[in-house]
Write a protein that holds these residues in place. Structure first.
Motif, PDB file in Angstrom:
ATOM      1  N   PHE A   1       0.563  -0.885   0.361  1.00  0.00           N
ATOM      2  CA  PHE A   1      -0.177  -0.025   0.019  1.00  0.00           C
ATOM      3  C   PHE A   1       0.357   1.191  -0.305  1.00  0.00           C
ATOM      4  O   PHE A   1       0.805   2.229  -0.597  1.00  0.00           O
ATOM      5  N   ALA A   2       1.691   1.214   0.538  1.00  0.00           N
ATOM      6  CA  ALA A   2       2.752   2.417   0.527  1.00  0.00           C
ATOM      7  C   ALA A   2       3.523   3.031  -0.152  1.00  0.00           C
ATOM      8  O   ALA A   2       3.880   4.213  -0.066  1.00  0.00           O
ATOM      9  N   GLY A   3       3.862   1.925  -1.181  1.00  0.00           N
ATOM     10  CA  GLY A   3       4.924   1.789  -2.344  1.00  0.00           C
ATOM     11  C   GLY A   3       3.334   2.288  -3.554  1.00  0.00           C
ATOM     12  O   GLY A   3       3.932   2.635  -4.456  1.00  0.00           O
ATOM     13  N   GLU A   4       2.877   2.158  -3.772  1.00  0.00           N
ATOM     14  CA  GLU A   4       1.845   2.149  -4.742  1.00  0.00           C
ATOM     15  C   GLU A   4       0.482   3.400  -4.440  1.00  0.00           C
ATOM     16  O   GLU A   4       0.191   4.373  -5.825  1.00  0.00           O
ATOM     17  N   PHE A   5       1.022   3.796  -2.360  1.00  0.00           N
ATOM     18  CA  PHE A   5      -0.093   5.648  -3.178  1.00  0.00           C
ATOM     19  C   PHE A   5       0.463   6.172  -1.910  1.00  0.00           C
ATOM     20  O   PHE A   5       0.129   5.816  -0.509  1.00  0.00           O
ATOM     21  N   PRO A   6       2.032   6.626  -2.444  1.00  0.00           N
ATOM     22  CA  PRO A   6       2.627   7.716  -1.812  1.00  0.00           C
ATOM     23  C   PRO A   6       1.987   8.867  -0.512  1.00  0.00           C
ATOM     24  O   PRO A   6       2.712   9.446   0.109  1.00  0.00           O
ATOM     25  N   GLN A   7       0.857   9.662  -2.026  1.00  0.00           N
ATOM     26  CA  GLN A   7       0.251  10.495  -0.893  1.00  0.00           C
ATOM     27  C   GLN A   7      -0.856  10.563   0.671  1.00  0.00           C
ATOM     28  O   GLN A   7      -1.255  11.120   0.342  1.00  0.00           O
ATOM     29  N   VAL A   8      -0.602   8.792   0.425  1.00  0.00           N
ATOM     30  CA  VAL A   8      -1.687   8.535   1.626  1.00  0.00           C
ATOM     31  C   VAL A   8      -0.696   8.840   3.074  1.00  0.00           C
ATOM     32  O   VAL A   8       0.526   8.031   2.748  1.00  0.00           O
ATOM     33  N   GLN A   9      -1.226   8.874   3.884  1.00  0.00           N
ATOM     34  CA  GLN A   9      -0.165   9.474   5.096  1.00  0.00           C
ATOM     35  C   GLN A   9      -0.455   7.961   6.437  1.00  0.00           C
ATOM     36  O   GLN A   9      -1.495   7.900   7.039  1.00  0.00           O
ATOM     37  N   LEU A  10      -0.152   6.576   5.844  1.00  0.00           N
ATOM     38  CA  LEU A  10      -0.220   5.843   5.998  1.00  0.00           C
ATOM     39  C   LEU A  10       0.590   5.109   7.345  1.00  0.00           C
ATOM     40  O   LEU A  10       1.378   5.633   8.041  1.00  0.00           O
ATOM     41  N   THR A  11       0.111   4.895   8.706  1.00  0.00           N
ATOM     42  CA  THR A  11      -0.033   4.829  10.226  1.00  0.00           C
ATOM     43  C   THR A  11       0.239   3.116  10.239  1.00  0.00           C
ATOM     44  O   THR A  11      -0.624   2.553   9.462  1.00  0.00           O
ATOM     45  N   ASP A  12       0.072   2.702  11.249  1.00  0.00           N
ATOM     46  CA  ASP A  12       0.225   1.237  11.766  1.00  0.00           C
ATOM     47  C   ASP A  12      -0.809   1.077  13.145  1.00  0.00           C
ATOM     48  O   ASP A  12      -1.238   0.475  13.792  1.00  0.00           O
TER      49      ASP A  12
END
Length: 329
Positions: free
Chosen positions: A144-155
């Motif tokens: 997900f992080a690789g495909e959508f860098p514009q999203v602020q992914l958290t854990d």
């Protein structure tokens, strides 16, 4: 960092529409809808109403093989104050242009839009998480992080950012829905729901999804804990033992000794296993070419990657890529 749910506009009961994608997780769906049902029971009034929809109005097969009847197609619901996407395996295979268009229309009309488990992938594909915090199941986080860098992914277990919200998995969906009910109805009702479900701890959003790898391995040695964390964060490269030794200011022999004594394998073997597990996730969850997966997981060539993959999983990388993996399941 707060996780406040905005109030729903309009009179009660609040309408919630749950979009089910093929191979959705039944437990995640139940953890989403059952708190709404119980909220009405505990409160003694109908605060919520809900519908389940599919892209075409036909029953949807869950990941456990059961078919679930729905209340209609997405075209039957031009607007819902709250929309929640529930999916699990292979969301990229079921995220169709009509679904994306429907979600964008809901957003333009002011819906609160959420996601459960891998539903965040669908929202991201629709462009609805750009500039927002979001979470997704830990198995899908790297792809997900690789495909959508514009999203602020958290854990985190769940995230709420303006009119977008997401839960990382089935039990996290329960926590998220209890938090929503607590803020939209009352804390007393949410606590009553938890009591009815014998769910004796309503977890906060900031709780991480997984315990640290050092705890999973019961590693108490401080140096080993740091090294395990170091390797887990470096899955895109083939780390040499010398680099690990330099990071701790000790000899390579000491690094080897630590891993043999506490992990049971060499540091290189341990790190290779982590990289192969990540590669398997990327193959199953994305459409990345095998050569690109190999490179992104620190393998010098596709041939080297294929050999290591077959030794680890007794399968070829092509067996786990895209539609081939889906058919195999």
């Amino acid at each position: 960092m707060t996780s406040a749910f905005p109030q729903i506009d309009g009179a009660e009961p609040h309408q919630v529409t749950i979009l089910l994608l093929e191979q959705f997780a039944m437990i995640a769906f139940s953890s989403t809808v059952e708190p709404l049902r119980e909220a009405n029971w505990v409160a003694g009034r109908q605060h919520y109403a809900w519908k389940a929809v599919s892209h075409n109005g036909k029953p949807v097969r869950a990941s456990n093989g059961l078919m679930l009847q729905v209340n209609g197609s997405i075209d039957d619901f031009p607007f819902s104050p709250v929309v929640i996407v529930c999916s699990s395996f292979n969301p990229h295979l079921y995220t169709t242009p009509p679904i994306l268009a429907w979600l964008r229309r809901q957003a333009r009309r002011g819906s609160m839009i959420g996601a459960v488990e891998t539903g965040a992938y669908v929202l991201a594909r629709a462009g609805l998480l750009n500039g927002h915090r979001a979470t997704i199941h830990w198995e899908n986080a790297n792809s997900f992080a690789g495909e959508f860098p514009q999203v602020q992914l958290t854990d985190r277990l769940f995230e709420v950012d303006r009119r977008r919200f997401s839960a990382s998995g089935a039990s996290a969906a329960m926590d998220m829905m209890l938090a929503m009910i607590s803020e939209q109805v009352s804390r007393k009702v949410a606590s009553g729901i938890a009591d009815e479900f014998i769910y004796n701890r309503m977890r906060q959003a900031e709780v991480p999804q997984r315990i640290p790898v050092s705890d999973r391995l019961n590693a108490r040695n401080p140096r080993l804990r740091r090294l395990l964390h170091f390797l887990e964060k470096r899955l895109d490269d083939n780390i040499e033992v010398g680099e690990m030794a330099d990071s701790e200011g000790v000899s390579e022999r000491e690094i080897q000794r630590l891993f043999k004594a506490h992990v049971g394998v060499s540091p290189k073997a341990y790190h290779r296993k982590l990289r192969l597990q990540r590669a398997q996730d990327l193959l199953r969850q994305t459409e990345m070419p095998i050569s690109e997966v190999a490179s992104s997981c620190g393998f010098s060539s596709s041939a080297d990657f294929s050999r290591a993959y077959r030794r680890e999983f007794a399968r070829r990388p092509s067996d786990d890529s895209g539609a081939a993996y889906l058919l195999d399941k």
